[in-house]
Design an enzyme around this catalytic site. Structure first.
Site, mmCIF file in Angstrom:
data_model
loop_
_atom_site.group_PDB
_atom_site.id
_atom_site.type_symbol
_atom_site.label_atom_id
_atom_site.label_comp_id
_atom_site.label_asym_id
_atom_site.label_seq_id
_atom_site.Cartn_x
_atom_site.Cartn_y
_atom_site.Cartn_z
ATOM 1 N N ASN A 58 0.814 -1.220 0.000
ATOM 2 C CA ASN A 58 0.000 0.000 0.000
ATOM 3 C C ASN A 58 0.846 1.269 0.000
ATOM 4 O OD1 ASN A 58 -2.614 1.497 0.572
ATOM 5 N ND2 ASN A 58 -1.484 1.993 2.454
ATOM 6 N N TYR B 291 3.248 9.930 -11.122
ATOM 7 C CA TYR B 291 2.360 9.078 -10.315
ATOM 8 C C TYR B 291 1.596 8.116 -11.230
ATOM 9 C CZ TYR B 291 -1.334 7.920 -6.912
ATOM 10 O OH TYR B 291 -2.212 7.266 -6.088
HETATM 11 N N1 LIG Z 1 -6.251 8.791 -1.140
HETATM 12 C C1 LIG Z 1 -6.619 8.517 -2.381
HETATM 13 O O1 LIG Z 1 -7.547 9.136 -2.930
HETATM 14 C C2 LIG Z 1 -5.923 7.422 -3.164
HETATM 15 C C3 LIG Z 1 -6.441 7.141 -4.439
HETATM 16 C C4 LIG Z 1 -5.851 6.134 -5.186
HETATM 17 C C5 LIG Z 1 -4.784 5.436 -4.679
HETATM 18 N N2 LIG Z 1 -4.280 5.729 -3.452
HETATM 19 C C6 LIG Z 1 -3.135 4.930 -2.983
HETATM 20 O O2 LIG Z 1 -3.452 4.345 -1.735
HETATM 21 C C7 LIG Z 1 -2.254 4.171 -0.975
HETATM 22 C C8 LIG Z 1 -2.449 4.802 0.400
HETATM 23 O O3 LIG Z 1 -2.726 6.169 0.208
HETATM 24 P P1 LIG Z 1 -3.283 7.160 1.307
HETATM 25 O O4 LIG Z 1 -4.188 8.084 0.600
HETATM 26 O O5 LIG Z 1 -3.806 6.440 2.513
HETATM 27 O O6 LIG Z 1 -1.942 7.990 1.584
HETATM 28 P P2 LIG Z 1 -1.014 8.161 2.821
HETATM 29 O O7 LIG Z 1 -1.848 8.478 4.016
HETATM 30 O O8 LIG Z 1 0.038 9.111 2.403
HETATM 31 O O9 LIG Z 1 -0.385 6.699 2.998
HETATM 32 C C9 LIG Z 1 0.813 6.327 2.407
HETATM 33 C C10 LIG Z 1 1.309 5.067 3.111
HETATM 34 O O10 LIG Z 1 2.579 4.701 2.578
HETATM 35 C C11 LIG Z 1 3.583 4.730 3.611
HETATM 36 N N3 LIG Z 1 4.798 5.222 2.979
HETATM 37 C C12 LIG Z 1 4.939 6.336 2.209
HETATM 38 N N4 LIG Z 1 6.210 6.444 1.795
HETATM 39 C C13 LIG Z 1 6.887 5.371 2.300
HETATM 40 C C14 LIG Z 1 8.230 4.925 2.223
HETATM 41 N N5 LIG Z 1 9.153 5.620 1.536
HETATM 42 N N6 LIG Z 1 8.585 3.786 2.854
HETATM 43 C C15 LIG Z 1 7.653 3.080 3.557
HETATM 44 N N7 LIG Z 1 6.367 3.439 3.648
HETATM 45 C C16 LIG Z 1 5.988 4.582 3.041
HETATM 46 C C17 LIG Z 1 3.002 5.667 4.685
HETATM 47 O O11 LIG Z 1 3.460 5.429 5.998
HETATM 48 P P3 LIG Z 1 4.716 6.249 6.641
HETATM 49 O O12 LIG Z 1 4.519 7.680 6.280
HETATM 50 O O13 LIG Z 1 4.665 5.965 8.108
HETATM 51 O O14 LIG Z 1 5.915 5.637 6.007
HETATM 52 C C18 LIG Z 1 1.524 5.273 4.591
HETATM 53 O O15 LIG Z 1 1.332 4.023 5.241
HETATM 54 C C19 LIG Z 1 -1.132 4.794 -1.803
HETATM 55 O O16 LIG Z 1 -0.465 3.798 -2.526
HETATM 56 C C20 LIG Z 1 -1.871 5.742 -2.740
HETATM 57 O O17 LIG Z 1 -1.162 5.979 -3.935
HETATM 58 C C21 LIG Z 1 -4.837 6.717 -2.677
#
Ligand SMILES: NC(=O)c1ccc[n+]([C@@H]2O[C@H](COP(=O)([O-])OP(=O)(O)OC[C@H]3O[C@@H](n4cnc5c(N)ncnc54)[C@H](OP(=O)(O)O)[C@@H]3O)[C@@H](O)[C@H]2O)c1
Length: 248
Positions: free
Chosen positions: A89, A153
């Site tokens: 994720n 992205y």
């Molecule tokens: N929100 C949306 O509308 C949306 C839509 C489509 C897809 N997504 C995808 O869903 C996933 C979660 O997104 P979210 O919206 O919940 O965003 P988020 O709150 O920014 O979550 C990102 C996750 O990735 C971890 N992470 C980020 N960089 C990292 C690194 N370098 N090493 C290890 N862990 C890392 C973060 O934890 P730490 O910061 O503690 O490392 C967190 O668990 C992502 O892949 C995103 O692209 C989100």
């Protein structure tokens, strides 16, 4: 309690953030023993303290996905007693800019965390998973179509879609299923940080006329990871409020 993931061990890479935490809660409720990995271990520990449904304490581990050795060690640790499920994720995004104006640093960071991080994680997971195990990647509807200003992205998520489909073919003979969930606009991450009127406006673009909740993404991840999806592999399951139904 008898959940569909009772007796299974699941690694969640990127278990912080709205979607990661919702996935952890869903898999915990389904009875899985969890290993939670991300950079912010204090936040992971707070999450682990509230996950009780499986009756087995969740393990937390600090992980930077751009560190290949750290990734190898985390997967090896999670698989010490056998691993059945891996959810990838972790993802990074960038400020919107037309491709020609995107900085090389932004592009590198997004591609390294989101695409390369997932590729290396999958390599270790595929080696460590029990036969019959399952990988679920969290991609995006930006992995299925272009999105203005989001070139790196979009490229990274298209890449993870390709990894998902190809690994599904490569590992079907071991009974390992590899699928992805493609969320649309979800009330998490960058979107959750927006003022309410902006969130409402973003949500209004979907036929269901609202943002999705992180728990709605987690429900799809749970289904793909569970025995209920035993004949499903190489699939990209959209959770987008119907946006994809409009087609081109
Ligand atoms: N929100 C949306 O509308 C949306 C839509 C489509 C897809 N997504 C995808 O869903 C996933 C979660 O997104 P979210 O919206 O919940 O965003 P988020 O709150 O920014 O979550 C990102 C996750 O990735 C971890 N992470 C980020 N960089 C990292 C690194 N370098 N090493 C290890 N862990 C890392 C973060 O934890 P730490 O910061 O503690 O490392 C967190 O668990 C992502 O892949 C995103 O692209 C989100």
């Amino acid at each position: 309690m008898n959940g569909p993931l009772e007796g299974r061990t699941a690694l969640i890479v990127g278990a912080n953030g709205g979607i990661g935490r919702a996935i952890a809660r869903a898999l915990d409720t389904a009875g899985a023993r969890l290993v939670l990995a991300a950079r912010d271990t204090e936040r992971l520990d707070r999450l682990a303290a509230e996950l009780k449904a499986s009756g087995i304490p969740s393990r937390t581990v600090g992980l930077e996905v751009t560190d290949d050795d750290a990734l190898a060690a985390v997967v090896e640790g999670a698989a010490a007693e056998g691993m059945d499920i891996a959810v990838n994720n972790a993802g990074a995004t960038h400020r919107p800019a037309p491709l020609g104006e995107l900085s090389a640093a932004d592009a590198d960071r997004v591609l390294t965390v989101t695409l390369r991080g997932t590729l290396v994680a999958m390599q270790h997971e595929l080696a460590a998973l029990r036969d019959g195990g399952s990988i679920v990647n969290v991609v995006s509807t930006a992995g299925l179509a272009g999105a203005p200003g989001m070139a790196a992205y979009v490229a990274a998520k298209h890449g993870v879609v390709g990894l998902t489909r190809t690994a599904a073919l490569d590992y079907a003979d071991r009974g390992i299923r590899v699928n992805a969930v493609a969320p649309g606009s979800i009330d998490s991450g960058g979107i959750a940080a927006q003022p309410d009127e902006i969130k409402q406006q973003i949500g209004s673009f979907a036929p269901l006329a609202r943002l999705g909740g992180p728990e709605e993404v987690a429900a799809a991840v749970l289904w793909l990871a569970s025995p209920a999806a035993s004949y499903t592999t190489g699939t990209i399951l959209t959770v987008d409020g119907g946006k994809g139904a409009r087609g081109a």
